[in-house]
Design a protein around this motif. Structure first.
Motif, PDB file in Angstrom:
ATOM      1  N   SER A 131     -39.568 -23.411 -29.304  1.00  0.00           N
ATOM      2  CA  SER A 131     -40.652 -22.539 -29.748  1.00  0.00           C
ATOM      3  C   SER A 131     -41.643 -22.319 -28.609  1.00  0.00           C
ATOM      4  O   SER A 131     -41.692 -23.079 -27.639  1.00  0.00           O
ATOM      5  CB  SER A 131     -41.382 -23.172 -30.935  1.00  0.00           C
ATOM      6  OG  SER A 131     -42.192 -24.247 -30.482  1.00  0.00           O
ATOM      7  N   PRO A 132     -42.482 -21.284 -28.736  1.00  0.00           N
ATOM      8  CA  PRO A 132     -43.555 -21.078 -27.751  1.00  0.00           C
ATOM      9  C   PRO A 132     -44.439 -22.309 -27.604  1.00  0.00           C
ATOM     10  O   PRO A 132     -44.952 -22.580 -26.517  1.00  0.00           O
ATOM     11  CB  PRO A 132     -44.327 -19.889 -28.318  1.00  0.00           C
ATOM     12  CG  PRO A 132     -43.309 -19.122 -29.099  1.00  0.00           C
ATOM     13  CD  PRO A 132     -42.416 -20.173 -29.711  1.00  0.00           C
ATOM     14  N   TYR A 133     -44.603 -23.058 -28.674  1.00  0.00           N
ATOM     15  CA  TYR A 133     -45.426 -24.269 -28.635  1.00  0.00           C
ATOM     16  C   TYR A 133     -44.892 -25.256 -27.602  1.00  0.00           C
ATOM     17  O   TYR A 133     -45.634 -25.750 -26.750  1.00  0.00           O
ATOM     18  CB  TYR A 133     -45.451 -24.918 -30.026  1.00  0.00           C
ATOM     19  CG  TYR A 133     -46.139 -26.261 -30.086  1.00  0.00           C
ATOM     20  CD1 TYR A 133     -47.532 -26.351 -30.048  1.00  0.00           C
ATOM     21  CD2 TYR A 133     -45.397 -27.440 -30.187  1.00  0.00           C
ATOM     22  CE1 TYR A 133     -48.170 -27.587 -30.104  1.00  0.00           C
ATOM     23  CE2 TYR A 133     -46.023 -28.678 -30.236  1.00  0.00           C
ATOM     24  CZ  TYR A 133     -47.410 -28.742 -30.198  1.00  0.00           C
ATOM     25  OH  TYR A 133     -48.037 -29.962 -30.241  1.00  0.00           O
ATOM     26  N   PHE A 134     -43.597 -25.528 -27.652  1.00  0.00           N
ATOM     27  CA  PHE A 134     -42.979 -26.478 -26.711  1.00  0.00           C
ATOM     28  C   PHE A 134     -43.002 -25.921 -25.298  1.00  0.00           C
ATOM     29  O   PHE A 134     -43.359 -26.619 -24.340  1.00  0.00           O
ATOM     30  CB  PHE A 134     -41.538 -26.769 -27.140  1.00  0.00           C
ATOM     31  CG  PHE A 134     -40.890 -27.895 -26.377  1.00  0.00           C
ATOM     32  CD1 PHE A 134     -40.783 -29.157 -26.935  1.00  0.00           C
ATOM     33  CD2 PHE A 134     -40.374 -27.690 -25.100  1.00  0.00           C
ATOM     34  CE1 PHE A 134     -40.182 -30.206 -26.232  1.00  0.00           C
ATOM     35  CE2 PHE A 134     -39.781 -28.723 -24.396  1.00  0.00           C
ATOM     36  CZ  PHE A 134     -39.686 -29.985 -24.960  1.00  0.00           C
ATOM     37  N   VAL A 135     -42.627 -24.650 -25.169  1.00  0.00           N
ATOM     38  CA  VAL A 135     -42.537 -24.021 -23.841  1.00  0.00           C
ATOM     39  C   VAL A 135     -43.900 -24.002 -23.154  1.00  0.00           C
ATOM     40  O   VAL A 135     -44.006 -24.254 -21.944  1.00  0.00           O
ATOM     41  CB  VAL A 135     -41.953 -22.598 -23.960  1.00  0.00           C
ATOM     42  CG1 VAL A 135     -42.079 -21.855 -22.647  1.00  0.00           C
ATOM     43  CG2 VAL A 135     -40.499 -22.668 -24.391  1.00  0.00           C
ATOM     44  N   ARG A 136     -44.939 -23.715 -23.915  1.00  0.00           N
ATOM     45  CA  ARG A 136     -46.281 -23.690 -23.328  1.00  0.00           C
ATOM     46  C   ARG A 136     -46.695 -25.076 -22.843  1.00  0.00           C
ATOM     47  O   ARG A 136     -47.359 -25.221 -21.820  1.00  0.00           O
ATOM     48  CB  ARG A 136     -47.306 -23.142 -24.333  1.00  0.00           C
ATOM     49  CG  ARG A 136     -47.287 -21.628 -24.462  1.00  0.00           C
ATOM     50  CD  ARG A 136     -48.537 -21.134 -25.165  1.00  0.00           C
ATOM     51  NE  ARG A 136     -48.618 -21.600 -26.541  1.00  0.00           N
ATOM     52  CZ  ARG A 136     -48.175 -20.927 -27.596  1.00  0.00           C
ATOM     53  NH1 ARG A 136     -47.597 -19.739 -27.427  1.00  0.00           N
ATOM     54  NH2 ARG A 136     -48.288 -21.419 -28.807  1.00  0.00           N
ATOM     55  N   TYR A 137     -46.300 -26.089 -23.597  1.00  0.00           N
ATOM     56  CA  TYR A 137     -46.659 -27.463 -23.236  1.00  0.00           C
ATOM     57  C   TYR A 137     -46.036 -27.850 -21.891  1.00  0.00           C
ATOM     58  O   TYR A 137     -46.651 -28.547 -21.085  1.00  0.00           O
ATOM     59  CB  TYR A 137     -46.201 -28.433 -24.331  1.00  0.00           C
ATOM     60  CG  TYR A 137     -46.799 -29.811 -24.206  1.00  0.00           C
ATOM     61  CD1 TYR A 137     -47.994 -30.135 -24.841  1.00  0.00           C
ATOM     62  CD2 TYR A 137     -46.186 -30.785 -23.417  1.00  0.00           C
ATOM     63  CE1 TYR A 137     -48.561 -31.397 -24.709  1.00  0.00           C
ATOM     64  CE2 TYR A 137     -46.741 -32.047 -23.273  1.00  0.00           C
ATOM     65  CZ  TYR A 137     -47.924 -32.343 -23.924  1.00  0.00           C
ATOM     66  OH  TYR A 137     -48.486 -33.592 -23.779  1.00  0.00           O
TER      67      TYR A 137
ATOM     68  N   GLY B 274     -38.666 -16.453 -24.780  1.00  0.00           N
ATOM     69  CA  GLY B 274     -37.521 -15.652 -25.208  1.00  0.00           C
ATOM     70  C   GLY B 274     -36.235 -16.463 -25.246  1.00  0.00           C
ATOM     71  O   GLY B 274     -36.225 -17.666 -24.979  1.00  0.00           O
ATOM     72  N   MET B 275     -35.129 -15.781 -25.597  1.00  0.00           N
ATOM     73  CA  MET B 275     -33.832 -16.442 -25.627  1.00  0.00           C
ATOM     74  C   MET B 275     -33.082 -16.129 -24.332  1.00  0.00           C
ATOM     75  O   MET B 275     -32.763 -14.969 -24.060  1.00  0.00           O
ATOM     76  CB  MET B 275     -32.997 -15.964 -26.831  1.00  0.00           C
ATOM     77  CG  MET B 275     -31.630 -16.650 -26.908  1.00  0.00           C
ATOM     78  SD  MET B 275     -30.699 -16.209 -28.392  1.00  0.00           S
ATOM     79  CE  MET B 275     -30.337 -14.491 -28.056  1.00  0.00           C
ATOM     80  N   ASP B 276     -32.827 -17.175 -23.541  1.00  0.00           N
ATOM     81  CA  ASP B 276     -32.124 -17.014 -22.262  1.00  0.00           C
ATOM     82  C   ASP B 276     -32.863 -16.045 -21.334  1.00  0.00           C
ATOM     83  O   ASP B 276     -32.247 -15.272 -20.596  1.00  0.00           O
ATOM     84  CB  ASP B 276     -30.671 -16.553 -22.479  1.00  0.00           C
ATOM     85  CG  ASP B 276     -29.884 -17.570 -23.290  1.00  0.00           C
ATOM     86  OD1 ASP B 276     -30.116 -18.779 -23.086  1.00  0.00           O
ATOM     87  OD2 ASP B 276     -29.053 -17.171 -24.112  1.00  0.00           O
ATOM     88  N   THR B 277     -34.170 -16.079 -21.424  1.00  0.00           N
ATOM     89  CA  THR B 277     -35.001 -15.331 -20.491  1.00  0.00           C
ATOM     90  C   THR B 277     -35.755 -16.356 -19.646  1.00  0.00           C
ATOM     91  O   THR B 277     -35.416 -17.525 -19.646  1.00  0.00           O
ATOM     92  CB  THR B 277     -35.965 -14.394 -21.234  1.00  0.00           C
ATOM     93  OG1 THR B 277     -36.728 -15.164 -22.186  1.00  0.00           O
ATOM     94  CG2 THR B 277     -35.209 -13.323 -22.000  1.00  0.00           C
ATOM     95  N   GLY B 278     -36.729 -15.923 -18.913  1.00  0.00           N
ATOM     96  CA  GLY B 278     -37.483 -16.843 -18.069  1.00  0.00           C
ATOM     97  C   GLY B 278     -37.039 -16.736 -16.625  1.00  0.00           C
ATOM     98  O   GLY B 278     -35.944 -16.259 -16.324  1.00  0.00           O
ATOM     99  N   PRO B 279     -37.882 -17.152 -15.706  1.00  0.00           N
ATOM    100  CA  PRO B 279     -37.630 -16.992 -14.272  1.00  0.00           C
ATOM    101  C   PRO B 279     -36.321 -17.653 -13.827  1.00  0.00           C
ATOM    102  O   PRO B 279     -36.063 -18.815 -14.138  1.00  0.00           O
ATOM    103  CB  PRO B 279     -38.843 -17.665 -13.620  1.00  0.00           C
ATOM    104  CG  PRO B 279     -39.913 -17.629 -14.661  1.00  0.00           C
ATOM    105  CD  PRO B 279     -39.207 -17.776 -15.964  1.00  0.00           C
TER     106      PRO B 279
END
Length: 203
Positions: free
Chosen positions: A94-100, A143-148
């Motif tokens: 989730s965005p919660y985990f990713v932001r952390y 996102g799903m399979d997105t990101g740098p």
């Protein structure tokens, strides 16, 4: 030394490639804990074999996805984890985990992103008729399979390839570039700028 936490749902072959790189002295890092959302996942057995702390966290035991992810974060914090590595973890964070853990969660996907996201990437590639497939190590985002994108490796697609034969050849490259991406991170050579990864002092 970089402290790693691994999230895995299955057999943990990418986990093994990271362990092997550490054992060979190619990667200066330590896997502090392996967490799985699947009871009895082989990845947990692999961790135990090497004396690595391992924990099954049951998603159904929590009222919400955020509570489940908080339980994972609590374990990762307990072990002082600096980089979270997804190795066949079959849940979208989730965005919660990713932001952390912003720009501190790596994932590997069996396609040359941004093509063929989601499940059955090898079948998608074959159905489309591409001549090159491959794999991508990237930082997870919302996102799903997105990101740098950090590293990619290409694999030629053969006329007689099946989903299984293509997946097997891609997996060889996964096992090569995932530890390499972690090594670059551990050496402080991975920088995210304007949504893109820059690798410092690239050979």
């Amino acid at each position: 030394m970089l402290k790693i936490g691994v999230l895995a749902s299955g057999r943990g072959s990418n986990l093994q490639s990271i362990i092997d790189s550490i054992e060979a002295g190619e990667l200066q890092a330590e896997i502090k804990v392996v967490i799985s959302d699947k009871e009895g996942a082989k990845a947990l057995d692999r961790a135990a074999k090497y004396g690595i702390a391992n924990k099954y966290i049951n998603p159904k035991a929590y009222e919400s996805k955020e509570n489940f992810e908080q339980a994972m974060i609590d374990v990762l914090k307990k072990y002082g984890v600096e980089l979270v590595v997804m190795a066949g973890f079959m849940r979208i964070l989730s965005p919660y985990f990713v932001r952390y853990y912003r720009n501190r969660v790596m994932n590997i996907h069996p396609s040359l992103l941004p093509s063929f996201t989601g499940l059955h990437a090898q079948k998608q590639a074959l159905d489309y008729g591409v001549k090159l497939a491959g794999c991508t190590v990237h930082f997870a985002d919302e996102g799903m399979d997105t990101g740098p994108i950090i590293l990619q490796a290409a694999v030629p697609v053969k006329d007689d390839d099946t989903e299984e034969t293509l997946a097997k050849r891609i997996l060889v490259e996964e096992h090569r570039i995932y530890p390499e991406a972690i090594r670059l991170f551990s050496e402080g050579r991975v920088e995210v700028k304007d949504g893109k990864v820059k690798i410092k002092n690239r050979e």
